[in-house]
Design an enzyme around this catalytic site. Sequence first.
Site, mmCIF file in Angstrom:
data_model
loop_
_atom_site.group_PDB
_atom_site.id
_atom_site.type_symbol
_atom_site.label_atom_id
_atom_site.label_comp_id
_atom_site.label_asym_id
_atom_site.label_seq_id
_atom_site.Cartn_x
_atom_site.Cartn_y
_atom_site.Cartn_z
ATOM 1 N N ASP A 391 105.528 -0.783 -51.056
ATOM 2 C CA ASP A 391 104.297 -0.131 -51.280
ATOM 3 C C ASP A 391 103.707 -0.161 -52.674
ATOM 4 O O ASP A 391 103.774 0.597 -52.937
ATOM 5 C CB ASP A 391 104.661 0.920 -50.529
ATOM 6 N N HIS A 392 101.911 -1.200 -52.218
ATOM 7 C CA HIS A 392 101.499 -0.466 -53.774
ATOM 8 C C HIS A 392 101.068 0.601 -53.660
ATOM 9 O O HIS A 392 100.869 0.747 -55.450
ATOM 10 C CB HIS A 392 100.814 -1.767 -53.460
ATOM 11 N N ARG A 393 101.341 1.389 -52.999
ATOM 12 C CA ARG A 393 100.694 2.640 -53.095
ATOM 13 C C ARG A 393 101.767 3.915 -53.751
ATOM 14 O O ARG A 393 100.921 4.220 -54.931
ATOM 15 C CB ARG A 393 100.125 4.186 -52.119
#
Length: 418
Positions: A391-393
Site C-alpha cells: 500500500d503506497h499510502r
Amino acid sequence: MASEVKLPRLGQGMEAGTIVKWLKSEGDPVEKGEPLYELDTDKVTQEVEAEASGVLLRIAVSEGEVPVGETIAFIGEEGEQAPEQSSSGNGASAAQEVDEDPQEEGSPGPAREEERERGRGASEQVAEARQRPAQDGGRVKASPLARRIARERGIELSALTGTGPEGRIVAEDVERAEVGAAPAAAPAPVAAPGEVERRELTSIRKTIARRLTEAWQIPVFQLQVSVDMTRTNELVARLREHEEGPKATVTDVLTKVCAAALLRHREVNAQYTDDAIVLLPTANVGIAVAAPQGLVVPVIHGAERLRLAEIAAARADIVSRAREGKLARDDLENGTFTISNLGMYRVERFTAVLNPPQAAIVAVGATEERAVVVDGEVVVRPTMTITGTFDHRAVDGAPAADFLQTVKELLEEPALLL
C-alpha cells in the site's frame, strides 16, 4: 425468569447473521458454554455457545437472517413459561424468520405462519408440511446453506424431505442425503453445451467481492525477488525427520521469516488510516486458504514469538478447520500481513491483491531448478520467486525493498533466525 438469547455481535462491523440450525431442541437441557446453534456470518459458519444454563424453553427464530441483538430463543427453568414476544421494544416479533424468498407486503408468508404455529405448539399442519419438500411457486424451499451444499455435492433438493420450519430443507437434510439416511438424490443434471449456469452468491463470496473491490481502489506497487531455497529446503527436511506432530512446510518457514522481517521493518507491519499510519507491535500473519466456501485468510497470531514447530501446528490446525468450514471469527481477525502461496500449483510467479487494511502481502511461487551464476560459475539451484504488493499510502519503495531483502536473506540463511 427466562433469559433471552440474543444474536451476538461476533466481530467489528457485523450487523446480521444467518442461523443455519439449532443444535438443541425445545425442552432440552443446556449448559453454559455448550454449543447451542450454528451461525453463518459474512466470514465463517461457526457454533455459538449458550451464555446461560437451564432449559431451552422456546426457539423464537428457527433459521434465517437475523439482525444483531434480536432475540432468537429463551432459556429458563424447567416448567417455566417463555414470553411470547421479546421485550426489546422494536415492534417486530422475535419469532419472525427472514426468508431468502421475499414476501409481498401484507401476505402471511412462512414467518408469520411459523409464529402462529409456535403459539399453538406443534400442529398437524406442521407435521404434514414436514413430510414433503416445501415449495413456493414451484420452487423448493431450502436455506441458503442447504442450497449451497446441495449444489456443491450434486444433490437434487426436490428429492429430499425437509425437517425445517414448514418442511423447509436445511443443511442437515442435505448432509443426511449424501450418506443415504434421506431419500436418494437424483444425479445433478449435466448442463448442455453453451448452457448458462447460475450460482447464487454466498455471504462469504459477497464479502470477498466487496473487499477485493475496496483493495482495487488502493494505490499499490509491486516488488519482486528471487530466493535460493537450498538452505530452507534442507531445514524443512531435517524438521520433518526429527519433529513430532504436523510436518513442517516451506510456508511455516515463510511465516516465521516474514514475522521476523516485519518487526525489523515496522513500516510494512502497518495500517493506513485517514489521519495516521498505525505501526503494529506484533506480527499476526494470515495464510490464504482455498476453502470450499471461498478464499479465507486465517491468522497465526504473534508468529514472531513462535517456534517453527508451533507455527507448523498452528498452520495445520487453521488450514484444516478452514477447509472443514469450522473457523471461528477470531481466527480471521487482527491480521497484519498475508502470505499467498500458489507454489503447490506449480505457478512460477504471480501478483496477489492487497488484503485491506493490511499494508502488504506476498505472493509465493513454486520452487524450481534454475540456472544461476555463483562466484562466476553457472550452477543449478532451487529458486523461488516472491512478489510483494504494498500500500503506497503507508509504505514507500525503499522500506518495502529493505523488507523483501531481509526475507530473502533469512530464507537463504535460516540459521540467522536462531
